[in-house]
Scaffold this motif. Structure first.
Motif, PDB file in Angstrom:
ATOM      1  N   GLY A 214       0.769  -1.242   0.000  1.00 24.49           N
ATOM      2  CA  GLY A 214       0.000   0.000   0.000  1.00 24.49           C
ATOM      3  C   GLY A 214       0.792   1.279   0.000  1.00 24.49           C
ATOM      4  N   ILE A 215       2.094   1.238  -0.242  1.00 23.00           N
ATOM      5  CA  ILE A 215       2.901   2.465  -0.312  1.00 23.00           C
ATOM      6  C   ILE A 215       2.763   3.050  -1.714  1.00 23.00           C
ATOM      7  CG2 ILE A 215       5.226   3.429  -0.197  1.00 23.00           C
ATOM      8  CD1 ILE A 215       5.932   1.287   1.826  1.00 23.00           C
ATOM      9  N   PRO A 216       2.232   4.275  -1.850  1.00 29.53           N
ATOM     10  CA  PRO A 216       2.031   4.864  -3.177  1.00 29.53           C
ATOM     11  C   PRO A 216       3.358   5.324  -3.785  1.00 29.53           C
ATOM     12  CG  PRO A 216       1.365   6.415  -1.480  1.00 29.53           C
ATOM     13  CD  PRO A 216       1.751   5.151  -0.772  1.00 29.53           C
ATOM     14  N   LEU A 217       3.763   4.666  -4.845  1.00 22.79           N
ATOM     15  CA  LEU A 217       5.077   4.911  -5.425  1.00 22.79           C
ATOM     16  C   LEU A 217       5.203   6.333  -5.966  1.00 22.79           C
ATOM     17  CD1 LEU A 217       7.703   3.385  -5.895  1.00 22.79           C
ATOM     18  CD2 LEU A 217       6.862   2.728  -8.150  1.00 22.79           C
ATOM     19  N   ASN A 218       4.157   6.818  -6.642  1.00 17.80           N
ATOM     20  CA  ASN A 218       4.221   8.149  -7.229  1.00 17.80           C
ATOM     21  C   ASN A 218       4.400   9.228  -6.160  1.00 17.80           C
ATOM     22  OD1 ASN A 218       3.876   7.051  -9.760  1.00 17.80           O
ATOM     23  ND2 ASN A 218       1.674   7.387  -9.819  1.00 17.80           N
ATOM     24  N   ARG A 219       3.671   9.098  -5.052  1.00 15.78           N
ATOM     25  CA  ARG A 219       3.796  10.093  -3.977  1.00 15.78           C
ATOM     26  C   ARG A 219       5.186  10.052  -3.350  1.00 15.78           C
ATOM     27  NH1 ARG A 219       2.842  10.300   1.546  1.00 15.78           N
ATOM     28  NH2 ARG A 219       2.146   8.128   1.618  1.00 15.78           N
ATOM     29  N   ILE A 220       5.735   8.858  -3.203  1.00 14.50           N
ATOM     30  CA  ILE A 220       7.076   8.722  -2.639  1.00 14.50           C
ATOM     31  C   ILE A 220       8.091   9.406  -3.548  1.00 14.50           C
ATOM     32  CG2 ILE A 220       8.903   7.062  -2.145  1.00 14.50           C
ATOM     33  CD1 ILE A 220       6.798   7.274   0.030  1.00 14.50           C
TER      34      ILE A 220
END
Length: 309
Positions: free
Chosen positions: A197-203
Motif C-alpha cells: 500500500g505504499i504509493p510509489l508516485n507520492r514517494i
C-alpha cells in the motif's frame, strides 16, 4: 603540523559541501533507480531563484530588512523546487516506469537542459550574488598551540555547520519517521512496497522535493561563496567521484566519500603538487574514482551486485 591541520580542516569543510550535493544523487537513485543528471541544474536553478527573489522582493514589497527578504526568498525558492519535483514526477517519471536505465538517464539530461533554459529565461543569465550575512573574514585558532595559529574561513565554518546539520536531519528523517521508512522500503523493493500500500508516485514526489531542498541549500552556500552563475551547475560534477567512492545507494557513503575527496584534494595539492606540478586538486578526485571503478565498482558502502544465471 599547523600547516597540515589547516589543509586538513579546509579539506573537511570542502568535503562536507561535496557530500551535500552528492546526497541529492543518492536520495533519488535509492528510491527510483534514476541517476539524476539534472542535480547540477537543480542546484543552479534553486540558487538563481533565491538570488533573484532576494533582489526583487524589496522592490516589489518594500522590504527594508535584508534578512527578511532572504528568508522569504528562501521559502519561495523552496516552494518552486517542490513544484519542479511534482512536475518532474507528473510529466516525466510517471510515463517512464519500468523503462531502461538509458531511457531514464536521457530523461534526466532533458530535465537538466530544460531547467538551464528556464532559469536563463526566467531569472536572467548574469552573475548574481547571494548575501545571507555569513562573515567572510578569516580567523586564527589554536594560537597557543601552534605559532601563528591555524587560519580558518568563517564562511566555510558556518557552511560546514549548516551542511552537517542538514545531513543529520535527513538521517533522522529516513530512520525515525513513517515517511522515511516508506522511502527505505521503496528503495529496497518497488513492487513489494506497492503491494503493502505504499504509493510509489507520492514517494517519488517526496524524494524529489527533498533532493530539491538539498539542492537549494547547496546552491545558496556555493552561490554565497562563488556567485550565482551558470558554471555553478558544474559543481555537481565534483560530486560524481564522491558517489563512486562512497557507493551510489549509500547515504553514509556520500558523507564519507565527500570527506575523503575533500581532504584528499587539499593534501595532494599541498604535498604532491610541488613534486608533479600544480593543478592536482582539479583531477585528483576523478583519478581516485577511476581506481575505485577498476577495483571496487560498488564503492566503499555500496551493495555488491550478484547476477544469478
Amino acid at each position: 603540523m599547523g600547516f597540515f591541520l589547516e589543509a586538513l580542516f579546509a579539506g573537511l569543510m570542502s568535503g562536507v559541501l561535496y557530500s551535500l550535493v552528492a546526497l541529492g544523487f543518492v536520495l533519488i537513485f535509492k528510491t527510483s533507480g534514476v541517476f539524476n543528471f539534472a542535480q547540477g541544474a537543480m542546484v543552479l536553478f534553486a540558487a538563481l531563484a533565491m538570488a533573484r527573489f532576494a533582489e526583487w522582493l524589496p522592490q516589489w514589497l518594500g522590504f527594508e530588512s535584508a534578512l527578511l527578504a532572504n528568508i522569504v526568498a528562501f521559502l519561495i525558492a523552496g516552494a518552486i523546487m517542490c513544484v519542479v519535483a511534482w512536475l518532474v514526477e507528473l510529466l516525466v517519471l510517471r510515463h517512464l516506469v519500468n523503462q531502461s536505465d538509458a531511457t531514464l538517464l536521457m530523461a534526466t539530461l532533458g530535465v537538466a537542459y530544460f531547467l538551464d533554459g528556464l532559469g536563463q529565461s526566467g531569472f536572467g543569465s548574469g552573475i548574481y550574488t547571494i548575501d545571507v550575512g555569513m562573515p567572510k573574514d578569516p580567523i586564527f585558532v589554536l594560537e597557543s598551540v601552534f605559532p601563528g595559529g591555524i587560519l580558518l574561513n568563517k564562511e566555510d565554518l558556518i557552511a560546514t555547520v549548516i551542511a552537517t546539520a542538514l545531513v543529520g536531519l535527513l538521517t533522522l528523517f529516513f530512520m525515525k519517521t513513517t515517511t522515511g521508512r516508506a522511502l527505505r522500503a521503496v528503495a529496497d523493493d518497488h513492487q513489494a512496497a506497492q503491494s503493502i500500500g505504499i504509493p510509489l508516485n507520492r514517494i517519488w514526489v517526496i524524494v524529489w522535493c527533498v533532493a530539491g531542498g538539498v539542492a537549494l541549500v547547496a546552491g545558496v552556500i556555493w552561490g554565497s561563496k562563488l556567485g550565482v552563475q551558470f558554471s555553478l551547475s558544474t559543481v555537481a560534477l565534483r560530486a560524481l567521484p564522491v558517489i563512486i567512492l562512497g557507493g551510489l545507494t549509500s547515504i553514509p557513503g556520500a558523507i564519507v566519500g565527500g570527506l575523503i575527496i575533500g581532504v584528499g584534494e587539499k593534501l595532494s595539492e599541498l604535498y604532491l603538487g610541488p613534486l608533479i606540478g600544480g593543478g592536482i586538486e582539479i583531477w585528483f578526485a576523478y583519478v581516485l574514482a577511476l581506481v575505485f571503478l577498476l577495483f571496487r565498482p560498488q564503492g566503499l558502502f555500496g551493495e555488491k551486485i550478484i547476477d544469478r544465471v
